[in-house]
Write an enzyme that holds these catalytic residues in place. Structure first.
Site, PDB file in Angstrom:
ATOM      1  N   ASP A   1       0.857  -1.189   0.000  1.00 50.81           N
ATOM      2  CA  ASP A   1       0.000   0.000   0.000  1.00 50.81           C
ATOM      3  C   ASP A   1       0.896   1.243   0.000  1.00 50.81           C
ATOM      4  O   ASP A   1       2.127   1.132   0.071  1.00 50.81           O
ATOM      5  CB  ASP A   1      -1.042  -0.081   1.130  1.00 50.81           C
ATOM      6  CG  ASP A   1      -0.551   0.347   2.509  1.00 50.81           C
ATOM      7  OD1 ASP A   1       0.504   1.018   2.617  1.00 50.81           O
ATOM      8  OD2 ASP A   1      -1.227   0.028   3.499  1.00 50.81           O
TER       9      ASP A   1
ATOM     10  N   VAL B   1       2.014   3.409   1.984  1.00 49.40           N
ATOM     11  CA  VAL B   1       2.982   3.766   3.029  1.00 49.40           C
ATOM     12  C   VAL B   1       3.874   2.599   3.453  1.00 49.40           C
ATOM     13  O   VAL B   1       4.561   2.673   4.469  1.00 49.40           O
ATOM     14  CB  VAL B   1       2.283   4.367   4.279  1.00 49.40           C
ATOM     15  CG1 VAL B   1       1.629   5.688   3.926  1.00 49.40           C
ATOM     16  CG2 VAL B   1       1.263   3.411   4.879  1.00 49.40           C
ATOM     17  N   LYS B   2       3.897   1.550   2.679  1.00 47.07           N
ATOM     18  CA  LYS B   2       4.759   0.424   3.042  1.00 47.07           C
ATOM     19  C   LYS B   2       6.171   0.599   2.450  1.00 47.07           C
ATOM     20  O   LYS B   2       6.412   1.507   1.652  1.00 47.07           O
ATOM     21  CB  LYS B   2       4.127  -0.886   2.563  1.00 47.07           C
ATOM     22  CG  LYS B   2       2.808  -1.220   3.278  1.00 47.07           C
ATOM     23  CD  LYS B   2       2.955  -1.317   4.784  1.00 47.07           C
ATOM     24  CE  LYS B   2       1.876  -2.135   5.462  1.00 47.07           C
ATOM     25  NZ  LYS B   2       0.587  -1.429   5.657  1.00 47.07           N
ATOM     26  N   THR B   3       7.067  -0.321   2.840  1.00 44.09           N
ATOM     27  CA  THR B   3       8.482  -0.214   2.450  1.00 44.09           C
ATOM     28  C   THR B   3       8.649  -0.090   0.943  1.00 44.09           C
ATOM     29  O   THR B   3       9.439   0.711   0.454  1.00 44.09           O
ATOM     30  CB  THR B   3       9.259  -1.455   2.948  1.00 44.09           C
ATOM     31  OG1 THR B   3       8.989  -1.614   4.336  1.00 44.09           O
ATOM     32  CG2 THR B   3      10.749  -1.302   2.712  1.00 44.09           C
TER      33      THR B   3
END
Ligand SMILES: *Cc1c(COP(=O)(O)O)cnc(C)c1O
Length: 398
Positions: free
Chosen positions: A183, A185-187
């Site tokens: 998504d 805001v993930k790594t």
């Protein structure tokens, strides 16, 4: 973290490949797509990267969890052991599958405590769903042992832990199936996306079918394909997969940068010599993906004060989870009331658990003392130095 900080021409190029062909669908259109298979390529590269046999790229981490639960045969009425410190998506997927989330305590790994898992197993327990929170590992070997001994399904929620490993084995390769999220805001991100990985060919085949209305994906002509099972639509589009592919190829440099930023901050905190601060238990420091630095203060009031002082000093991206209604059960009022737009099967069960009575003193004790700091990729050396100066000052003054 997060990957959107380093968007660039690589992402643009992959997306342009897709736009040039006009084929946004991940299946078929073999001629029109001119050799571009972004979802398929992502799957092959991710599986190889983490040493898994199979990967299916889907529309989100939440859908990955739904696919994994369904594929592993975890469903209506089954109890699934979960941690109280996670993103609510973990719990939503369990509830929406018709299962009963059963909470077990976390320990200083900020993940499930294996002893606490054992304590809540009942004859109805079907699966354990540990979450590798904030980029580092749960006690996954111990949890796996428990599952193996008791015949329980192990599904890892590795949504926040891509690239992290324990003693050389990547998180996401311990369970029957594991889930990742891409998504925004993930790594690494696809814009929206997720993945299930497994070493089991049959589970993989079920997952592929379930995520796409049961299609068997054998022929070029979708009209002639068989329908193995009833399913859902958890497909990803080629556009999202294209973004993810460029991001996946940056994973090593992302991890390297995070690890070096985190190390600098942690060393500075240790150098303050403060006895007031201690650190999250990380079983394998080398395998930490270093998306967050989490530390403990002596008690709730000191932790609240430090969180406030960080805010006042402009040290951004710090989280005091105990007072935050996103990641810790304490303020999940919607869960406590089982408020959903859907009529949840759990409400029809003979014994619907009363989540208002949830009591997890060990987890409260830990989370009320925890602050986590997001490790950003985009900090300049100067910004990092200023940040270190401020936080070391605040901790030294305690
Ligand atoms: C982000 C996240 C999810 C859900 O992923 P989405 O792609 O946002 O649906 C699930 N579990 C955890 C631990 C997460 O952090």
């Amino acid at each position: 973290m997060p990957g959107f900080e380093i968007f660039g021409n690589e992402e643009r190029k992959e997306v342009e490949d897709v736009l040039d062909t006009g084929t946004l669908f991940r299946y078929g259109f073999d001629q029109a797509r001119k050799g571009h298979w972004k979802a398929k390529t992502f799957e092959a590269e991710l599986a190889k990267r983490i040493g898994a046999d199979y990967c299916y790229l889907c529309s989100s981490g939440t859908s990955a969890l739904s696919i994994a639960l369904a594929s592993c045969g975890v469903g209506a009425g089954d109890e699934v052991i979960v941690p109280p410190f996670t993103f609510i998506a973990t719990i939503e997927a369990v509830l929406n599958a018709g299962c009963v989330p059963v909470f077990a305590e976390i320990d200083e790994t900020l993940c499930l405590d294996p002893e606490a898992v054992k304590a809540v197993i009942t004859p109805r327990t079907k699966a354990v769903l540990p979450v590798h929170m904030c980029g580092a590992m749960a006690r996954i070997n111990e949890i796996k042992d428990i599952c193996d001994k008791k015949g329980l399904v192990l599904i890892e929620d590795a949504c926040q832990a891509i690239g992290a490993s324990l003693d050389g084995r990547y998180l996401g390769t311990f369970g029957q199936m594991s889930c990742f999220s891409f998504d925004p805001v993930k790594t690494i991100t696809c814009g929206e996306g997720g993945a299930v990985v497994t070493n089991n060919k049959d589970l993989y085949a079920t997952a592929c079918a379930y995520a796409d209305h049961g299609h068997d994906h054998t022929g070029n002509d979708r009209g002639l394909e068989g329908h193995l099972i009833l399913g859902a639509n958890f497909r990803i589009s080629e556009l999202n997969a294209a973004v993810g592919l460029a991001q996946l190829r940056k994973l090593d440099s992302i991890l390297e940068k995070q690890r070096s930023h985190k190390k600098a901050i942690k060393e500075a905190l240790v150098e303050t010599g403060s006895t007031k601060i201690s650190f999250r238990k990380i079983l394998d420091e080398k395998g930490d993906s270093a998306t967050f630095l989490s530390f403990f203060l002596p008690d709730k009031s000191v932790a609240r004060k430090v969180a406030k002082d960080f805010g006042l000093a402009g040290v951004d991206s710090c989280f005091y989870w105990y007072d935050n209604n996103w990641h810790y059960v304490r303020q999940w009022d919607h869960l406590k009331k089982l408020k959903s737009a859907a009529k949840l099967p759990i409400k029809l069960f003979e014994q619907t658990p009363d989540y208002k009575k949830i009591d997890l003193p060990q987890s409260d004790q830990i989370i009320s003392r925890t602050i986590s700091m997001l490790i950003k990729l985009s900090w300049t050396e100067e910004e990092l130095a200023r940040r270190i100066e401020k936080i070391a000052g605040i901790i030294s003054a305690l």
